[in-house]
Motif scaffolding. Sequence first.
Motif, PDB file in Angstrom:
ATOM      1  N   SER A  56       0.844  -1.187   0.000  1.00 53.28           N
ATOM      2  CA  SER A  56       0.000   0.000   0.000  1.00 53.28           C
ATOM      3  C   SER A  56       0.882   1.241   0.000  1.00 53.28           C
ATOM      4  O   SER A  56       2.108   1.159   0.164  1.00 53.28           O
ATOM      5  CB  SER A  56      -0.895   0.011   1.239  1.00 53.28           C
ATOM      6  N   LYS A  57       0.253   2.384  -0.164  1.00 55.45           N
ATOM      7  CA  LYS A  57       0.984   3.644  -0.046  1.00 55.45           C
ATOM      8  C   LYS A  57       1.521   3.809   1.375  1.00 55.45           C
ATOM      9  O   LYS A  57       2.630   4.323   1.571  1.00 55.45           O
ATOM     10  CB  LYS A  57       0.049   4.808  -0.398  1.00 55.45           C
ATOM     11  N   ASP A  58       0.752   3.353   2.366  1.00 55.63           N
ATOM     12  CA  ASP A  58       1.212   3.434   3.754  1.00 55.63           C
ATOM     13  C   ASP A  58       2.506   2.651   3.942  1.00 55.63           C
ATOM     14  O   ASP A  58       3.387   3.067   4.699  1.00 55.63           O
ATOM     15  CB  ASP A  58       0.142   2.890   4.709  1.00 55.63           C
ATOM     16  N   GLU A  59       2.620   1.519   3.272  1.00 54.15           N
ATOM     17  CA  GLU A  59       3.834   0.722   3.417  1.00 54.15           C
ATOM     18  C   GLU A  59       5.034   1.464   2.821  1.00 54.15           C
ATOM     19  O   GLU A  59       6.125   1.476   3.415  1.00 54.15           O
ATOM     20  CB  GLU A  59       3.681  -0.633   2.736  1.00 54.15           C
ATOM     21  N   LEU A  60       4.839   2.080   1.672  1.00 54.32           N
ATOM     22  CA  LEU A  60       5.911   2.862   1.067  1.00 54.32           C
ATOM     23  C   LEU A  60       6.313   4.010   1.980  1.00 54.32           C
ATOM     24  O   LEU A  60       7.505   4.292   2.169  1.00 54.32           O
ATOM     25  CB  LEU A  60       5.462   3.393  -0.299  1.00 54.32           C
ATOM     26  N   PHE A  61       5.335   4.669   2.590  1.00 56.42           N
ATOM     27  CA  PHE A  61       5.630   5.770   3.500  1.00 56.42           C
ATOM     28  C   PHE A  61       6.338   5.263   4.755  1.00 56.42           C
ATOM     29  O   PHE A  61       7.220   5.932   5.299  1.00 56.42           O
ATOM     30  CB  PHE A  61       4.358   6.512   3.880  1.00 56.42           C
ATOM     31  N   ALA A  62       5.952   4.063   5.233  1.00 56.86           N
ATOM     32  CA  ALA A  62       6.597   3.488   6.409  1.00 56.86           C
ATOM     33  C   ALA A  62       8.077   3.238   6.146  1.00 56.86           C
ATOM     34  O   ALA A  62       8.932   3.501   6.998  1.00 56.86           O
ATOM     35  CB  ALA A  62       5.906   2.191   6.813  1.00 56.86           C
ATOM     36  N   LEU A  63       8.397   2.750   4.956  1.00 61.03           N
ATOM     37  CA  LEU A  63       9.788   2.482   4.622  1.00 61.03           C
ATOM     38  C   LEU A  63      10.552   3.775   4.349  1.00 61.03           C
ATOM     39  O   LEU A  63      11.772   3.830   4.554  1.00 61.03           O
ATOM     40  CB  LEU A  63       9.856   1.543   3.414  1.00 61.03           C
ATOM     41  N   THR A  64       9.849   4.801   3.924  1.00 61.31           N
ATOM     42  CA  THR A  64      10.478   6.113   3.792  1.00 61.31           C
ATOM     43  C   THR A  64      10.782   6.670   5.178  1.00 61.31           C
ATOM     44  O   THR A  64      11.856   7.242   5.418  1.00 61.31           O
ATOM     45  CB  THR A  64       9.576   7.078   3.011  1.00 61.31           C
ATOM     46  N   LEU A  65       9.852   6.504   6.114  1.00 64.77           N
ATOM     47  CA  LEU A  65      10.082   6.931   7.494  1.00 64.77           C
ATOM     48  C   LEU A  65      11.302   6.218   8.066  1.00 64.77           C
ATOM     49  O   LEU A  65      12.080   6.816   8.832  1.00 64.77           O
ATOM     50  CB  LEU A  65       8.845   6.635   8.343  1.00 64.77           C
ATOM     51  N   GLU A  66      11.502   4.975   7.695  1.00 62.79           N
ATOM     52  CA  GLU A  66      12.668   4.232   8.174  1.00 62.79           C
ATOM     53  C   GLU A  66      13.968   4.951   7.818  1.00 62.79           C
ATOM     54  O   GLU A  66      14.906   4.991   8.615  1.00 62.79           O
ATOM     55  CB  GLU A  66      12.679   2.825   7.579  1.00 62.79           C
ATOM     56  N   THR A  67      14.021   5.561   6.625  1.00 66.22           N
ATOM     57  CA  THR A  67      15.256   6.255   6.229  1.00 66.22           C
ATOM     58  C   THR A  67      15.517   7.469   7.119  1.00 66.22           C
ATOM     59  O   THR A  67      16.665   7.757   7.468  1.00 66.22           O
ATOM     60  CB  THR A  67      15.210   6.692   4.756  1.00 66.22           C
ATOM     61  N   TYR A  68      14.457   8.171   7.496  1.00 68.91           N
ATOM     62  CA  TYR A  68      14.615   9.301   8.412  1.00 68.91           C
ATOM     63  C   TYR A  68      15.110   8.811   9.778  1.00 68.91           C
ATOM     64  O   TYR A  68      16.006   9.405  10.379  1.00 68.91           O
ATOM     65  CB  TYR A  68      13.292  10.039   8.586  1.00 68.91           C
ATOM     66  N   LEU A  69      14.514   7.745  10.259  1.00 68.43           N
ATOM     67  CA  LEU A  69      14.877   7.222  11.571  1.00 68.43           C
ATOM     68  C   LEU A  69      16.326   6.736  11.592  1.00 68.43           C
ATOM     69  O   LEU A  69      17.012   6.869  12.621  1.00 68.43           O
ATOM     70  CB  LEU A  69      13.927   6.083  11.956  1.00 68.43           C
TER      71      LEU A  69
END
Length: 225
Positions: A56-69
């Motif tokens: 989902s789009k949420d999953e893509l955003f979750a993995l993008t958040l991982e890069t920030y973290l």
Amino acid sequence: MASTQRNRVARREREQELIAATRALFDARGLQDAPIDEIAREAGINKALIYRYFESKDELFALTLETYLQEIHARMSDVDTDQAPVARLRAITEVFVDYGLEHPAFLDCALSLMRQPASELGGVVREGTMTRLGRAMATGMQHIVNALEAGSETNAFPAVKDPWFAANMLYAQAIGAMHLARVGVGVNFAAPGFPGVFPIDREDVRRTCVDASMVVVGAYAMPAA
């Protein structure tokens, strides 16, 4: 076997390209505002293919958040661990707050995922992704936990009963405070019965957020304004 391995590598590489494209768009706009078709265009593929790689789009955003973290973890790793516990925790909190103010899209990603109960998020994000995101969050929070545990013998943080609970509270509190700084205005009554707004200074929010973190863990009382 060799063909299967090549396919796995190619898939991982494509996933990373899509995450990088999403992150680039987020950072360029300063907020989480990247439609799937724009992400696909940035990565040079048809948008329909994105859903071959992400649930989902949420999953893509979750993995993008991982890069920030991951970047936050890297910055926190530079904090001097030989400092006294209170100074160490302040320094870690300042790193986190400063990063959030520098990367408003990080705030958007974090808030977007936090607004959903974990049970609902699990319905649109695969277990493996949830594990990766949880690991990235916990890795950053580990710096806070280590600082809290370092102060346990001296009772530097008397309000802390469970360091991991405290770390999660500090994370959520800082996210909210940074969002207030981003909005830039507060709400008040301009006249009896008539709401108004007043400007919010980012540096005031930053300072208060760090002080409030110390209050949460019982390091000291909130200083007078």
